[in-house]
Design a protein around this motif. Structure first.
Motif, PDB file in Angstrom:
ATOM      1  N   ALA A  63       0.849  -1.198   0.000  1.00  0.00           N
ATOM      2  CA  ALA A  63       0.000   0.000   0.000  1.00  0.00           C
ATOM      3  C   ALA A  63       0.883   1.247   0.000  1.00  0.00           C
ATOM      4  CB  ALA A  63      -0.910  -0.014   1.226  1.00  0.00           C
ATOM      5  N   ALA A  64       1.988   1.201   0.736  1.00  0.00           N
ATOM      6  CA  ALA A  64       2.905   2.343   0.787  1.00  0.00           C
ATOM      7  C   ALA A  64       3.559   2.562  -0.571  1.00  0.00           C
ATOM      8  CB  ALA A  64       3.966   2.107   1.862  1.00  0.00           C
ATOM      9  N   ILE A  65       3.966   1.468  -1.208  1.00  0.00           N
ATOM     10  CA  ILE A  65       4.576   1.581  -2.544  1.00  0.00           C
ATOM     11  C   ILE A  65       3.563   2.176  -3.522  1.00  0.00           C
ATOM     12  CG2 ILE A  65       5.464   0.263  -4.514  1.00  0.00           C
ATOM     13  CD1 ILE A  65       6.791  -1.614  -2.479  1.00  0.00           C
ATOM     14  N   GLU A  66       2.308   1.716  -3.429  1.00  0.00           N
ATOM     15  CA  GLU A  66       1.255   2.253  -4.289  1.00  0.00           C
ATOM     16  C   GLU A  66       1.117   3.767  -4.100  1.00  0.00           C
ATOM     17  OE1 GLU A  66      -0.661   1.438  -6.696  1.00  0.00           O
ATOM     18  OE2 GLU A  66      -0.290  -0.700  -6.860  1.00  0.00           O
ATOM     19  N   THR A  67       1.178   4.198  -2.834  1.00  0.00           N
ATOM     20  CA  THR A  67       1.045   5.626  -2.548  1.00  0.00           C
ATOM     21  C   THR A  67       2.205   6.410  -3.147  1.00  0.00           C
ATOM     22  OG1 THR A  67      -0.080   5.037  -0.522  1.00  0.00           O
ATOM     23  CG2 THR A  67       0.691   7.304  -0.689  1.00  0.00           C
ATOM     24  N   ALA A  68       3.404   5.882  -2.991  1.00  0.00           N
ATOM     25  CA  ALA A  68       4.575   6.535  -3.573  1.00  0.00           C
ATOM     26  C   ALA A  68       4.423   6.614  -5.089  1.00  0.00           C
ATOM     27  CB  ALA A  68       5.839   5.757  -3.200  1.00  0.00           C
ATOM     28  N   ARG A  69       3.959   5.532  -5.674  1.00  0.00           N
ATOM     29  CA  ARG A  69       3.755   5.505  -7.133  1.00  0.00           C
ATOM     30  C   ARG A  69       2.769   6.594  -7.561  1.00  0.00           C
ATOM     31  NH1 ARG A  69       4.363   1.750 -10.854  1.00  0.00           N
ATOM     32  NH2 ARG A  69       2.256   2.208 -11.610  1.00  0.00           N
ATOM     33  N   PHE A  70       1.683   6.687  -6.798  1.00  0.00           N
ATOM     34  CA  PHE A  70       0.633   7.664  -7.146  1.00  0.00           C
ATOM     35  C   PHE A  70       1.178   9.087  -7.111  1.00  0.00           C
ATOM     36  CE2 PHE A  70      -3.006  10.402  -5.927  1.00  0.00           C
ATOM     37  CZ  PHE A  70      -3.756  10.246  -7.087  1.00  0.00           C
ATOM     38  N   ILE A  71       1.935   9.381  -6.062  1.00  0.00           N
ATOM     39  CA  ILE A  71       2.483  10.737  -5.921  1.00  0.00           C
ATOM     40  C   ILE A  71       3.478  11.036  -7.045  1.00  0.00           C
ATOM     41  CG2 ILE A  71       3.905  12.239  -4.449  1.00  0.00           C
ATOM     42  CD1 ILE A  71       2.613  10.677  -2.042  1.00  0.00           C
ATOM     43  N   ILE A  72       4.396  10.105  -7.283  1.00  0.00           N
ATOM     44  CA  ILE A  72       5.429  10.327  -8.307  1.00  0.00           C
ATOM     45  C   ILE A  72       4.804  10.414  -9.703  1.00  0.00           C
ATOM     46  CG2 ILE A  72       7.450   9.319  -9.439  1.00  0.00           C
ATOM     47  CD1 ILE A  72       8.004   7.994  -6.630  1.00  0.00           C
ATOM     48  N   ASN A  73       3.949   9.455 -10.018  1.00  0.00           N
ATOM     49  CA  ASN A  73       3.406   9.417 -11.376  1.00  0.00           C
ATOM     50  C   ASN A  73       2.424  10.551 -11.667  1.00  0.00           C
ATOM     51  OD1 ASN A  73       4.962   7.250 -11.977  1.00  0.00           O
ATOM     52  ND2 ASN A  73       3.324   5.724 -11.815  1.00  0.00           N
ATOM     53  N   SER A  74       1.701  11.020 -10.627  1.00  0.00           N
ATOM     54  CA  SER A  74       0.758  12.120 -10.859  1.00  0.00           C
ATOM     55  C   SER A  74       1.497  13.423 -11.122  1.00  0.00           C
ATOM     56  CB  SER A  74      -0.152  12.320  -9.641  1.00  0.00           C
ATOM     57  OG  SER A  74      -0.812  11.123  -9.350  1.00  0.00           O
ATOM     58  N   THR A  75       2.703  13.552 -10.580  1.00  0.00           N
ATOM     59  CA  THR A  75       3.453  14.805 -10.734  1.00  0.00           C
ATOM     60  C   THR A  75       4.508  14.677 -11.833  1.00  0.00           C
ATOM     61  OG1 THR A  75       4.866  14.055  -8.933  1.00  0.00           O
ATOM     62  CG2 THR A  75       3.083  15.551  -8.374  1.00  0.00           C
ATOM     63  N   VAL A  76       5.601  13.978 -11.501  1.00  0.00           N
ATOM     64  CA  VAL A  76       6.682  13.792 -12.474  1.00  0.00           C
ATOM     65  C   VAL A  76       6.175  13.046 -13.708  1.00  0.00           C
ATOM     66  CG1 VAL A  76       9.037  12.968 -12.780  1.00  0.00           C
ATOM     67  CG2 VAL A  76       8.257  13.663 -10.519  1.00  0.00           C
ATOM     68  N   GLY A  77       5.258  12.125 -13.497  1.00  0.00           N
ATOM     69  CA  GLY A  77       4.711  11.325 -14.598  1.00  0.00           C
ATOM     70  C   GLY A  77       3.592  12.021 -15.353  1.00  0.00           C
ATOM     71  N   LEU A  78       3.459  13.325 -15.170  1.00  0.00           N
ATOM     72  CA  LEU A  78       2.454  14.126 -15.891  1.00  0.00           C
ATOM     73  C   LEU A  78       1.061  13.483 -15.869  1.00  0.00           C
ATOM     74  CD1 LEU A  78       4.654  15.043 -18.988  1.00  0.00           C
ATOM     75  CD2 LEU A  78       4.416  16.328 -16.856  1.00  0.00           C
ATOM     76  N   LEU A  79       0.411  13.543 -14.708  1.00  0.00           N
ATOM     77  CA  LEU A  79      -0.938  13.019 -14.484  1.00  0.00           C
ATOM     78  C   LEU A  79      -1.044  11.517 -14.728  1.00  0.00           C
ATOM     79  CD1 LEU A  79      -3.111  15.815 -16.135  1.00  0.00           C
ATOM     80  CD2 LEU A  79      -2.630  15.491 -13.698  1.00  0.00           C
ATOM     81  N   GLY A  80       0.083  10.846 -14.682  1.00  0.00           N
ATOM     82  CA  GLY A  80       0.039   9.392 -14.803  1.00  0.00           C
ATOM     83  C   GLY A  80       0.178   8.855 -16.211  1.00  0.00           C
ATOM     84  N   PHE A  81       0.374   9.743 -17.191  1.00  0.00           N
ATOM     85  CA  PHE A  81       0.552   9.257 -18.557  1.00  0.00           C
ATOM     86  C   PHE A  81       1.895   8.534 -18.715  1.00  0.00           C
ATOM     87  CE2 PHE A  81      -2.914  12.171 -19.517  1.00  0.00           C
ATOM     88  CZ  PHE A  81      -3.628  11.412 -20.419  1.00  0.00           C
ATOM     89  N   PHE A  82       2.811   8.833 -17.796  1.00  0.00           N
ATOM     90  CA  PHE A  82       4.092   8.127 -17.797  1.00  0.00           C
ATOM     91  C   PHE A  82       4.259   7.420 -16.458  1.00  0.00           C
ATOM     92  CE2 PHE A  82       4.325  11.592 -20.758  1.00  0.00           C
ATOM     93  CZ  PHE A  82       4.856  10.975 -21.892  1.00  0.00           C
ATOM     94  N   ASP A  83       5.186   6.493 -16.421  1.00  0.00           N
ATOM     95  CA  ASP A  83       5.350   5.691 -15.210  1.00  0.00           C
ATOM     96  C   ASP A  83       6.801   5.733 -14.725  1.00  0.00           C
ATOM     97  OD1 ASP A  83       5.166   3.892 -13.155  1.00  0.00           O
ATOM     98  OD2 ASP A  83       4.382   2.248 -14.349  1.00  0.00           O
ATOM     99  N   PRO A  84       7.272   6.943 -14.327  1.00  0.00           N
ATOM    100  CA  PRO A  84       8.663   7.033 -13.858  1.00  0.00           C
ATOM    101  C   PRO A  84       8.881   6.220 -12.579  1.00  0.00           C
ATOM    102  CG  PRO A  84       7.503   9.091 -13.423  1.00  0.00           C
ATOM    103  CD  PRO A  84       6.596   8.256 -14.275  1.00  0.00           C
ATOM    104  N   ALA A  85       7.817   6.020 -11.792  1.00  0.00           N
ATOM    105  CA  ALA A  85       7.976   5.272 -10.539  1.00  0.00           C
ATOM    106  C   ALA A  85       8.541   3.884 -10.830  1.00  0.00           C
ATOM    107  CB  ALA A  85       6.642   5.155  -9.807  1.00  0.00           C
ATOM    108  N   GLU A  86       8.030   3.242 -11.870  1.00  0.00           N
ATOM    109  CA  GLU A  86       8.561   1.918 -12.184  1.00  0.00           C
ATOM    110  C   GLU A  86       9.833   2.009 -13.026  1.00  0.00           C
ATOM    111  OE1 GLU A  86       5.942  -1.142 -13.411  1.00  0.00           O
ATOM    112  OE2 GLU A  86       7.633  -2.482 -13.769  1.00  0.00           O
ATOM    113  N   GLU A  87       9.802   2.920 -14.023  1.00  0.00           N
ATOM    114  CA  GLU A  87      10.926   2.946 -14.960  1.00  0.00           C
ATOM    115  C   GLU A  87      12.215   3.447 -14.319  1.00  0.00           C
ATOM    116  OE1 GLU A  87       9.525   4.873 -18.563  1.00  0.00           O
ATOM    117  OE2 GLU A  87       8.113   3.224 -18.796  1.00  0.00           O
TER     118      GLU A  87
END
Lengths: 194, 262
Positions: free
Chosen positions: B120-144
Motif C-alpha cells: 500500500a505504501a509503494i502504491e502511494t509513492a507511485r501515485f504521488i510520483i506518477n501524478s506529478t513527475v509522470g504528468l498526471l500518470g501518462f508516464f510511469d517514472p515510478a517503475e521505470e
C-alpha cells in the motif's frame, strides 16, 4: 540401528548437494534456451516462418511433448487407448500445443524476460519467469523434471497461474465424459481459429 | 514411491523370479514406464477431472459467452482496430497508464484490507510520483526509474483472502467471466474508482443526466483503450479452446485462485 543411522546420514549428505546441482542445471538449461528464443523473436531480419521453425527446434528439445500428451488425458483415459489412437492423439495434441505456444511468444516479442531462482518441488523443479514490457507483465512458470540422465525437460507451463496441462486436461475430459475418442479427434482436427 | 508401485505389481502377478520370459519382461517394463510417468505426476494433476466448477447457471452462462464473443467480433474488435489505427501504441499505453494511476484508491484500499501495508505504501509513492513527475500518470517514472511496481488488488481478491469461496460461476455481459464473490466485489470496486464520482462533480452548464453520460463515456473509452492493447491476446486464447465457455470459465477461476494465493 547404527548401520541405519549411517545410511540415513549418507543419504542426507548425498541428497543435499544433488538438489543444488538440480537447480543450477535447470537454471542454465532454461535460461540458455529462452534467451535463444527471445533473440530469434527480436531478430527483425528473420522471415517469420524461418524464425518459427528455429523456435520449434529449440522447444522440441526442451519440452517433453510425449509426456505432456499423456498427462492431458491422464490415467483415466490414456491407458485405454490403442497404439494407433495414442500416436494420433499425440500428433494432434503436439501440433496444437506448438502452434499455441508459438503464437503466445509472438505476441510478447518486444518484452524482456526476468528470471526468478528455480525452486525444488518434490523431485521436480519449477522456475518462474516474467515477460516484462513497457507497462505490462506476464508471468510464465516453467515446470521441469528429469526423465533420464540426459537432462531436464519441461512438462508444463503456467501462464498467469493457469497451467497448460490442467487447461487441456479439463477440456479433453469434458469431451470424453459425453463423447468418444473419435469426437475428440474431430475437435482437435478442426482448423485453428474456430 | 515409484519403484514400490512397480514391485507391488510384480508381487500381485505372483510371478517367480526367473520364470518370466524375455518378451514378458519387455512388456512389463513398458507398462511400468508408463505407470512411472503417471505416478510421478499423480499428485499434481490427479484431482483435475473431479474438481469441477460449481456451475448451476451454465445454460445462461453459455449464451452470455456467445453474446460477449459476438460483441468482441462485431463491435469491440472493429472499433478498437479503428482506434488502434488512429492512435499509436505509445499513446494508448499512456492512456492506459493514466487510468491505472486514477485507480490508485482501489489498489490502496485493498492492499490495506489484506494487511499488505508495504505494498500500500509503494502504491502511494507511485501515485504521488506518477501524478506529478509522470504528468498526471501518462508516464510511469515510478517503475521505470525507481523500480516501484504496481500491486493490483480488488475487493473480490480481498474477500478471497479472507476465505470467501468463489460461489457459482457467472458470465457478465460486456465484462465476461466472473463468479458470485467477484461480482459482489464489483460494487465496492466501483465506489473506489474516481470515474464513479463524475456525476457528483460541479461542472458548469451540464445537467445531471449529461454528467452520468460523461461518466459512462469515460468508462467505455477506458475499456476500449485497454481492449485495443489486448485484442490479439483474446484471439489467441480463443484458439486454444475446444469449448469456449468451459475454457474461459476454468481459466478465469484458476487465474483468480492464483491471484488470491499471492
Amino acid at each position: 540401528m547404527k548401520k541405519a543411522a549411517f545410511v540415513l546420514i549418507g543419504i542426507m549428505l548425498m541428497v543435499e548437494p544433488a538438489f543444488a546441482d538440480d537447480l543450477a542445471e535447470v537454471d542454465s538449461f532454461l535460461k540458455e534456451r529462452l534467451n535463444r528464443i527471445m533473440g530469434l523473436l527480436q531478430d527483425k531480419n528473420l522471415e517469420k516462418s524461418t524464425r518459427n521453425d528455429k523456435i520449434v527446434v529449440i522447444i522440441t528439445e526442451a519440452f517433453d511433448f510425449d509426456t505432456m500428451a499423456k498427462l492431458t488425458l491422464g490415467k483415466k483415459y490414456w491407458p485405454g487407448l490403442s497404439t494407433a489412437e495414442k500416436a494420433r492423439f499425440t500428433e494432434l495434441f503436439v501440433g496444437r500445443l506448438k502452434a499455441s505456444y508459438l503464437e503466445k511468444l509472438n505476441l510478447y516479442d518486444d518484452e524482456t524476460i526476468v528470471y526468478s531462482k528455480p525452486e525444488q518441488v518434490n523431485n521436480k523443479v519449477q522456475m518462474m519467469t516474467e515477460l516484462v514490457s513497457k507497462d505490462n507483465k506476464i508471468t510464465m512458470r516453467y515446470k521441469l523434471y528429469k526423465p533420464s540422465k540426459a537432462g531436464w525437460k519441461v512438462y508444463d507451463v503456467e501462464l498467469e497461474g493457469v497451467s497448460l496441462i490442467t487447461t487441456y486436461r479439463s477440456q479433453f475430459n469434458e469431451v470424453l465424459q459425453t463423447g468418444t475418442m473419435k469426437d475428440l479427434f474431430a475437435k482437435l482436427e478442426r482448423p485453428e481459429g474456430k | 514411491m515409484v519403484s514400490c508401485a512397480g514391485v507391488q505389481k510384480q508381487g500381485l502377478n505372483g510371478r517367480f523370479q526367473g520364470q518370466s520370459t524375455f518378451s514378458d519382461l519387455t512388456i512389463q517394463s513398458q507398462t511400468e514406464a508408463i505407470e512411472m510417468t503417471f505416478d510421478a505426476f499423480e499428485d499434481e494433476f490427479a484431482s483435475i477431472p473431479e474438481k469441477t466448477v460449481f456451475d448451476p447457471l451454465s445454460g445462461y452462462n453459455r449464451r452470455m459467452t456467445q453474446f460477449n464473443d459476438k460483441l468482441f467480433d462485431y463491435v469491440i474488435s472493429p472499433v478498437s482496430r479503428g482506434y488502434h489505427f488512429i492512435v499509436p501504441e505509445g499513446g494508448r499505453i499512456g492512456v492506459r497508464r493514466f487510468f491505472k494511476n486514477l485507480f490508485y484508491p482501489l489498489r490502496f484500499i485493498n492492499n490495506v484490507l489484506q494487511v499488505k501495508y508495504d505494498k500500500a505504501a509503494i502504491e502511494t509513492a507511485r501515485f504521488i510520483i506518477n501524478s506529478t513527475v509522470g504528468l498526471l500518470g501518462f508516464f510511469d517514472p515510478a517503475e521505470e526509474w525507481l523500480g516501484l511496481k504496481a500491486y493490483p488488488e480488488d475487493f473480490g481478491q480481498t474477500l478471497g483472502v479472507y476465505g470467501v469461496g468463489p460461489g457459482f460461476h457467472i458470465v457478465l455481459p460486456f465484462i465476461g467471466p466472473s463468479n458470485l464473490r467477484d461480482t459482489i466485489g464489483l460494487i465496492p470496486d466501483t465506489y473506489s474508482v474516481p470515474i464513479t464520482y463524475i456525476p457528483e462533480m460541479k461542472i458548469s452548464g451540464t445537467s445531471d443526466s449529461d454528467k452520468t453520460l460523461i461518466a459512462v463515456g469515460v468508462e467505455s473509452y477506458r475499456r476500449l483503450n485497454s481492449a485495443s492493447l489486448s485484442l490479439e491476446e483474446y484471439e489467441s486464447l480463443r484458439r486454444d479452446a475446444l469449448d469456449l465457455y468451459t475454457f474461459l470459465r476454468d481459466a478465469y477461476e484458476r487465474n483468480r485462485a492464483a491471484q488470491i494465493k499471492e
